[in-house]
Every structure is written in C-alpha cells, then in structure tokens.
Design a protein around this motif. Sequence first.
Motif, PDB file in Angstrom:
ATOM      1  N   ALA A   1       0.765  -1.351  -0.225  1.00  0.00           N
ATOM      2  CA  ALA A   1       0.281  -0.050  -0.029  1.00  0.00           C
ATOM      3  C   ALA A   1       0.883   0.899   0.033  1.00  0.00           C
ATOM      4  CB  ALA A   1      -0.816   0.090   1.249  1.00  0.00           C
ATOM      5  N   PHE A   2       1.832   1.387   0.967  1.00  0.00           N
ATOM      6  CA  PHE A   2       2.642   2.795   0.892  1.00  0.00           C
ATOM      7  C   PHE A   2       3.418   2.956  -0.495  1.00  0.00           C
ATOM      8  CE2 PHE A   2       1.122   2.669   5.133  1.00  0.00           C
ATOM      9  CZ  PHE A   2       1.376   3.960   5.420  1.00  0.00           C
ATOM     10  N   THR A   3       3.780   2.165  -0.696  1.00  0.00           N
ATOM     11  CA  THR A   3       4.848   1.836  -1.761  1.00  0.00           C
ATOM     12  C   THR A   3       4.033   1.983  -3.685  1.00  0.00           C
ATOM     13  OG1 THR A   3       5.987  -0.538  -1.900  1.00  0.00           O
ATOM     14  CG2 THR A   3       5.686   0.429  -4.277  1.00  0.00           C
ATOM     15  N   ALA A   4       2.097   1.903  -2.891  1.00  0.00           N
ATOM     16  CA  ALA A   4       1.300   2.459  -4.192  1.00  0.00           C
ATOM     17  C   ALA A   4       0.836   4.027  -3.708  1.00  0.00           C
ATOM     18  CB  ALA A   4       0.189   1.276  -4.374  1.00  0.00           C
ATOM     19  N   ALA A   5       1.703   4.127  -2.905  1.00  0.00           N
ATOM     20  CA  ALA A   5       1.348   5.357  -2.748  1.00  0.00           C
ATOM     21  C   ALA A   5       2.420   6.425  -2.701  1.00  0.00           C
ATOM     22  CB  ALA A   5       0.224   5.824  -1.092  1.00  0.00           C
ATOM     23  N   GLY A   6       3.328   5.933  -2.749  1.00  0.00           N
ATOM     24  CA  GLY A   6       4.163   7.014  -2.718  1.00  0.00           C
ATOM     25  C   GLY A   6       4.884   7.027  -1.501  1.00  0.00           C
ATOM     26  N   LEU A   7       4.392   6.909  -0.486  1.00  0.00           N
ATOM     27  CA  LEU A   7       4.547   7.506   1.090  1.00  0.00           C
ATOM     28  C   LEU A   7       5.708   6.328   1.643  1.00  0.00           C
ATOM     29  CD1 LEU A   7       1.070   8.222   1.183  1.00  0.00           C
ATOM     30  CD2 LEU A   7       2.578  10.192   0.604  1.00  0.00           C
TER      31      LEU A   7
END
Length: 343
Positions: A67-73
């Motif tokens: 999820a954080f990879t997808a969000a760039g966060l």
Amino acid sequence: MTIVLGIESSCDETGIGIVRLESDGSLTLLADEVASSVDQHARFGGVVPEVASRAHLEALVPSVTRAFTAAGLELSDVDAIAVTCGPGLAGALLVGVSAAKAYSAALNVPLYGANHLPGHVAADTLEHGPLPSPCLALLVSGGHTQLLRVDDLATKITEVGSTIDDAAGEAYDKVARILGLPYPGGPPIDKAARRGNPAAIRFPRGLTGPRDAPYDFSFSGLKTAVARWVETHEELPVDDVAASFQEAVADVLTAKAVRAATELGIGTMVVSGGVAANSRLSALARERCAAAGIELRVPRPRLCTDNGAMIAALGAHLVAAGVRPSALDLSADPGLPVSVVSI
C-alpha cells in the motif's frame, strides 16, 4: 492535509487503505490493497475463523508494504490510523487491532477503533463525495443486512431495520451450495441468473405481509423454499432457480429500502456491502429509486467488498469531526452495534 491509514481484518480479507483528507474536507484515495483468504475457505463452504486469523497474520505486513509503495509514501507520513474493531470474527479482528496499536505507538499518531458497518457506507464518499444529511443506507453483505439512517457518518447512525435471521449474503452462499455452485455464492449465482428466467419460479418474499415489520428482512424461509423446490424436482434448471432466487432477494431489499426512504422523507440512498455488487440488485434499485425520485449512490464493486480504503475513509471522517481517538488498550468487539461508530 491528513494521511489516514486504514486496516480491515474482520473476516477473510486483509485490507489496507490509505486516504488523504484534504483541507476542504474531501477525500483522496491513495492506496487500496486487499489480500483475500477466500480460496482457503472454499472447500469448507464458509469462513473458518482460525484459518482467517492465520491468513491475516501472514498477509498484513506485506499488504501494508504494498500500500505504501503504491501511494508513494513512507510510514512516517501517516497522521492517523483507523482499524476495524468490530463487528466480525474475534480472532481476525484482534490481528488488525494489534497491528494498528503497534503502528500507532511506534509512529506516535492517534488511533481510531472504527465500526466495520459504517465503513461500508463511508466507502461511497471516496467515489461520490460527502453524504447529504440525512441519507438512507442499505447495507447488504455476507453477515449483515440492515437499513440505516445516517445523519452524520462520524457520530450519528441509527438502525431502521435489520434481518431477523440469515443475511442476504448468507442466503446466497447456502443456495449456491444447494445448486452445486462454488463458494462464495454471490458471483456464481449472479452469473447463472443472467442466463435464467427470473419469473420461472415464484419464491416467497419474507416479511412482506401487511402485519410484518416494514423495514426488517428475513431470508431463511427463502433459502428453505429453494431447497424444498430442488428436492421435489428431478430436473434442476440451475439458471432458472438462480434467477428466481435472486429476483426474490432483490425485490425484497429494494422494495423495503425505497419504502423506508419514502416514509422517512429521505431523498438519497446508498447501497453498500459485498452484495451491492450484484447486478440485479443494483439494476432494480436504480429502477425503483428513479421511479420514487430518490438519488441512488452505489460504490464501484471494488469498494463494496471488505477493504481497508473504507476504514481509512471512515477514519478520515472521525478526524474531521474531531472525534476523540481511541486509547491504546483498545480491544476487539465482535458484537459492536452499528450505532457505535468508534470506540
């Protein structure tokens, strides 16, 4: 802007969602990762709690990473965490709650224990924007069939009606087994029904008599009627049975929902939960709402089923409303009533 991480683990889906609460109160969905253990339960014909809990343990951290990879966060970007604390399977809930508490303590950000059921309603705000007040929500999932009056998504939700026995999703699963269709029963019955004749068999419509509770539901008798019909007929026209069963479910759900909205003077209806993805339910709801002058809102199928995005969205509403965060001794409540939006 506020970044909210949502964690959902009430049943057999491990959901991680990330939502940005904008300065104007609108929501932007940044990530929505779901890891399902449904294939592990299929051979049992239903969810096995211990299997679901183990699957959540295995899937949660990898899902957060995706999820954080997808969000760039980065995790350090999170400003608040929301987690499903009920209702649901006790062991499954505890996996998500424990992880959320750990993240909250490590990141020193507020934690919100959120109710799974209003989460389904909150999912619609990710697609169609803020809800008018009041609105009526028809929540239809594997374990719940409810009519809800939503005055404020973060603070005031009132149950108008509910099932007195099986939920609609449970009836789908049981009828699918009777017809020899795979688990979960919703998609295969929907697919078979498209080839069948919905008027082939007149199955009963539960709790639709003049003296019955006007906004409550009952699907146990319908399930039994399908079983008896199958037992007494040598030839089994699966498509026609599926279509006739599905028509009975959609007929009752939409008729009662439109009746409630009309009698309560509510002009907007949200249909949410896994069964909201059913093609006949959504089509009949559109038809009847249009005839009654009611605005209909249905989230896209991905947001109808259990997911972390809906919990992140509900968490964002709690933050925006200034609701007090949960304490770190937060625990799971498998029987959490829908009127308790957060604990």
